[in-house]
Design a protein around this motif. Structure first.
Motif, short mmCIF file in Angstrom:
data_model
loop_
_atom_site.label_atom_id
_atom_site.label_comp_id
_atom_site.label_asym_id
_atom_site.label_seq_id
_atom_site.Cartn_x
_atom_site.Cartn_y
_atom_site.Cartn_z
N PHE A 232 0.85 -1.19 0.00
CA PHE A 232 0.00 0.00 0.00
C PHE A 232 0.89 1.25 0.00
O PHE A 232 1.74 1.40 0.88
CB PHE A 232 -0.88 0.04 1.24
CG PHE A 232 -1.95 -1.02 1.27
CD1 PHE A 232 -2.97 -1.02 0.34
CD2 PHE A 232 -1.93 -2.02 2.23
CE1 PHE A 232 -3.96 -1.99 0.38
CE2 PHE A 232 -2.91 -2.97 2.28
CZ PHE A 232 -3.93 -2.97 1.35
N LEU A 233 0.70 2.09 -0.97
CA LEU A 233 1.46 3.33 -1.03
C LEU A 233 0.61 4.45 -0.44
O LEU A 233 -0.10 5.15 -1.15
CB LEU A 233 1.87 3.64 -2.47
CG LEU A 233 2.80 2.61 -3.11
CD1 LEU A 233 3.03 2.93 -4.59
CD2 LEU A 233 4.14 2.57 -2.37
N TYR A 234 0.65 4.57 0.86
CA TYR A 234 -0.11 5.61 1.53
C TYR A 234 0.63 6.00 2.81
O TYR A 234 1.55 5.31 3.24
CB TYR A 234 -1.53 5.13 1.87
CG TYR A 234 -1.60 4.12 2.98
CD1 TYR A 234 -2.02 4.48 4.25
CD2 TYR A 234 -1.24 2.79 2.76
CE1 TYR A 234 -2.08 3.56 5.28
CE2 TYR A 234 -1.30 1.87 3.79
CZ TYR A 234 -1.72 2.26 5.04
OH TYR A 234 -1.77 1.34 6.05
N SER B 148 -0.96 -2.45 8.33
CA SER B 148 -1.31 -1.85 7.05
C SER B 148 -2.03 -2.84 6.15
O SER B 148 -3.03 -2.51 5.51
CB SER B 148 -0.04 -1.34 6.35
OG SER B 148 0.60 -0.37 7.13
N VAL B 149 -1.52 -4.07 6.09
CA VAL B 149 -2.11 -5.07 5.21
C VAL B 149 -3.38 -5.65 5.81
O VAL B 149 -4.36 -5.90 5.09
CB VAL B 149 -1.08 -6.19 4.91
CG1 VAL B 149 -1.71 -7.32 4.11
CG2 VAL B 149 0.11 -5.61 4.15
N GLU B 150 -3.39 -5.86 7.11
CA GLU B 150 -4.57 -6.45 7.76
C GLU B 150 -5.79 -5.54 7.66
O GLU B 150 -6.89 -5.99 7.35
CB GLU B 150 -4.26 -6.72 9.24
CG GLU B 150 -3.35 -7.89 9.51
CD GLU B 150 -4.05 -9.23 9.42
OE1 GLU B 150 -5.28 -9.27 9.27
OE2 GLU B 150 -3.34 -10.26 9.48
N SER B 151 -5.61 -4.26 7.94
CA SER B 151 -6.78 -3.38 8.08
C SER B 151 -6.64 -2.02 7.40
O SER B 151 -7.55 -1.21 7.53
CB SER B 151 -7.04 -3.13 9.57
OG SER B 151 -5.94 -2.41 10.14
N ARG B 152 -5.52 -1.80 6.73
CA ARG B 152 -5.20 -0.46 6.22
C ARG B 152 -5.24 0.56 7.35
O ARG B 152 -5.64 1.71 7.19
CB ARG B 152 -6.14 -0.04 5.09
CG ARG B 152 -6.08 -0.98 3.89
CD ARG B 152 -6.64 -0.38 2.62
NE ARG B 152 -5.72 0.59 2.04
CZ ARG B 152 -5.89 1.16 0.85
NH1 ARG B 152 -6.95 0.83 0.12
NH2 ARG B 152 -5.02 2.03 0.40
N ALA B 153 -4.81 0.10 8.54
CA ALA B 153 -4.72 0.94 9.75
C ALA B 153 -6.07 1.53 10.15
O ALA B 153 -6.13 2.63 10.69
CB ALA B 153 -3.68 2.04 9.56
N ASN B 154 -7.13 0.76 9.93
CA ASN B 154 -8.47 1.18 10.31
C ASN B 154 -8.88 0.45 11.59
O ASN B 154 -9.13 -0.77 11.56
CB ASN B 154 -9.46 0.86 9.19
CG ASN B 154 -10.90 1.20 9.57
OD1 ASN B 154 -11.16 1.79 10.62
ND2 ASN B 154 -11.83 0.81 8.72
#
Length: 205
Positions: A66-68, A97-103
């Motif tokens: 993810f490029l964020y 980051s991969v599991e939840s996109r930090a949500n």
């Protein structure tokens, strides 16, 4: 002590035939000896661990990491949880980051919850009463990942595969990444995301 008992229990499941049940039961006998089994024939046996069947159905990038920009508000909590449980903070950051996109409120179709996408049984196992609380979730996820690294002798690939699909799935497949499409994409996705974060923090990057 609990972590050592859990690790010993899971190591014993590796000795079970591939077709064995994934549930693990344990009890202490009259001589004070800990006993572990997948068939609870003794009335003292209590369920210690129940395998999660397959991956968690999380969203994965179609190609690459993810490029964020990782949410700055979470960085201190990620680093604290990682260092508390002897993890590379960039590994935990990549996993989140991969599991939840930090949500913190993320939930997968299979019921995985929060930043590290803890399944309900895993959350309970690590004392996470509210999986949507960022600090609780990070601490539980970091403890789980540390236990997996210990179980699989610091093999990051196998620990990540187990985080996604369950440790018994890895054990049943001869201590190899299970043949689940999600898991086989998940492991390199986390490692690539970790590499991206490492490049971002490198001097003169």
């Amino acid at each position: 002590m609990l972590r050592l008992a859990l690790t010993a229990c899971l190591l014993l499941t590796a000795l079970q035939p591939a077709a064995a049940r994934a549930d693990v039961f344990g009890f202490v006998d009259e001589k004070g000896v800990r006993n572990y089994t997948d068939v609870p024939t003794d009335r003292r046996a209590r369920l210690l661990w129940r395998d999660v069947n397959g991956p968690k159905a999380i969203f994965l990038p179609s190609g690459g990491g993810f490029l964020y920009k990782f949410p700055p508000a979470l960085l201190a909590d990620v680093e604290t949880a990682a260092r508390t449980h002897s993890l590379d903070p960039l590994l935990l950051k990549a996993l989140v980051s991969v599991e939840s996109r930090a949500n913190p409120k993320a939930r997968s179709p299979k019921g995985a919850m929060g930043l590290t996408q803890l399944m309900p049984g895993t959350a309970k196992r690590y004392g996470v009463s509210n999986a949507y609380d960022p600090r609780q979730n990070l601490n539980g996820g970091a403890r789980y990942l540390r236990d997996l690294l210990t179980l699989f002798r610091e093999d990051v690939h196998l620990a990540l595969a187990a985080f996604n699909a369950g440790e018994n799935a890895v054990i049943r497949n001869g201590n190899r990444i299970p043949p689940y499409a999600e898991t086989q994409r998940y492991v390199p996705a986390v490692l690539e995301q970790m590499a991206i974060f490492r490049r971002q923090t490198a001097p003169n990057s």
